[in-house]
Scaffold this active site. Structure first.
Site, PDB file in Angstrom:
ATOM      1  N   GLY A  82     -47.592 -22.383  14.257  1.00 15.12           N
ATOM      2  CA  GLY A  82     -48.696 -22.414  15.199  1.00 15.12           C
ATOM      3  C   GLY A  82     -49.075 -23.845  15.574  1.00 15.12           C
ATOM      4  CB  CYS A  83     -50.728 -25.207  18.592  1.00 14.97           C
ATOM      5  SG  CYS A  83     -52.074 -24.020  18.804  1.00 14.97           S
ATOM      6  CE1 TYR A  84     -57.202 -26.111  17.013  1.00 14.34           C
ATOM      7  CE2 TYR A  84     -56.957 -23.736  17.220  1.00 14.34           C
ATOM      8  CZ  TYR A  84     -57.595 -24.904  17.574  1.00 14.34           C
ATOM      9  OH  TYR A  84     -58.633 -24.886  18.469  1.00 14.34           O
ATOM     10  CB  THR A  85     -50.182 -24.165  11.688  1.00  9.00           C
ATOM     11  OG1 THR A  85     -50.974 -23.033  12.002  1.00  9.00           O
ATOM     12  CG2 THR A  85     -49.752 -24.110  10.260  1.00  9.00           C
ATOM     13  CB  CYS A 111     -51.964 -30.732  14.735  1.00  7.86           C
ATOM     14  SG  CYS A 111     -52.661 -32.373  15.049  1.00  7.86           S
TER      15      CYS A 111
END
Length: 346
Positions: A149-152, A154
């Site tokens: 995932g994107c948040y993950t 980063c």
């Protein structure tokens, strides 16, 4: 040439995959999948593709696509990829799934956080978590790839070296993250309308965001034991970008030099993770349109904590760019091929 098919090519991440693969020297798109726009020309959905992509959008027939492609990207909502994949398909084609269907190894955790029954739990154990900087060697031999995932992405890359080296107490991690509105997808939702988002910033998914167990699972692997953390995302009025600010208590006596040495150890050889100079805070504008993650830190002697910071483009390294990076690894191509994009500024 790697023949690529995209199921979900008309979402934001899917369109970013198209943009990246069109300029990839060793990839050819053979299928523009989209349940919402079947038989509509791709450039009619995305005007930026006028006189670039004349192909018509196809359906999500993974069986048929597996006969035509070497790799299938599924940029779709949770549950779809798991409902389509089977052993016959995996025997013919590699799959890179941009949804969460195969990211979490404990099926009960997946079903609890996503509120759906997993349609093909028999493949969870085989799926490789596609964080290239951590799982590079496993990715090379994968036939089913769970794109993070994107948040993950980063969050983990910002925190990982300090957890791995035992420089922080992982039980004290708090993650504050902010994302542009493209992270919420392209479908129409009232909370994402212009008047709802403009001139506003808001927390959402507080203590319940679905990326939480994914972050916990991966950092638990780094720590060598289970851990839980607080993760709070926020929506900000911009198109792209994620900024993570994470906090944790330092282990006794840890110095700035030791922290910088940890980041250097894990990222000096990494093309797409940039450890910024001392005192420079990551900013989303300096990674926009690129596959980079910028990271840095600041210690607070008064509280005995460290502030870890990271910035990335949620649609590139947070989704499509990382998927292409994974494709390159899976097909023995140079890892950075097609991804050496200079960030867009201003």
């Amino acid at each position: 040439m790697v023949k690529a098919g995209i199921i979900g090519s008309t979402g934001y991440a899917g369109q970013e995959l198209v943009r990246l693969l069109l300029q990839h020297p060793e990839a050819e798109i053979v299928w523009y999948g989209s349940k919402s726009y079947i038989d509509k020309r791709y450039y009619e959905v995305f005007g930026n593709m006028f006189e670039i992509v004349d192909a018509k959008c196809m359906d999500d027939n993974m069986e048929e696509l597996s006969e035509k492609a070497d790799v299938i990207f599924t940029a779709t909502p949770q549950g779809l990829c798991a409902s389509l994949v089977n052993e016959d398909i995996l025997s013919k084609v590699k799959i890179i799934d941009l949804s969460a269907d195969f990211r979490i190894k404990d099926v009960s955790v997946y079903e609890q956080w996503y509120g759906i029954k997993h349609a093909s739990p028999q493949f969870i154990g085989e799926a490789v978590y596609g964080l290239c900087e951590v799982n590079r060697e496993q990715i090379k031999n994968a036939r089913l790839l769970a794109n993070p995932g994107c948040y993950t992405t980063c969050s983990i890359l910002t925190i990982y070296p300090l957890v791995k080296e035992g420089l922080i107490n992982p039980d004290t991690i708090i993650i504050d993250a902010k994302s542009g509105t493209s992270g919420a997808g392209r479908s129409a939702k009232v909370p994402n309308l212009y008047c709802e988002v403009n001139e506003n910033i808001k927390a959402y998914g507080v203590a319940s965001h679905r990326h939480t167990p994914e972050i916990e699972e991966q950092l638990s692997l780094a720590a060598g034991r289970p851990l839980v953390l607080n993760f709070t995302p926020h929506l900000v009025p911009m198109n792209r970008g994620i900024l993570v600010t994470a906090y944790a208590s330092l282990c006794g006596g840890v110095t700035d030099d030791e922290i910088r040495a940890a980041y250097t150890k894990y990222y000096t050889a990494e093309k797409f993770v940039r450890v910024l100079d001392s005192g420079v805070c990551p900013e989303t504008r300096f990674v926009e349109g690129s596959n980079y993650v910028d990271v840095n830190f600041k210690t607070d002697p008064r509280t005995g904590r460290v502030i870890m910071m990271g910035a990335t483009d949620n649609l590139v390294k947070g989704a499509a760019g990382q998927a292409v990076q994974n494709m390159n690894l899976m097909f023995g191509l140079p890892e950075a091929m097609g991804l050496e994009l200079v960030p867009v500024f201003p």
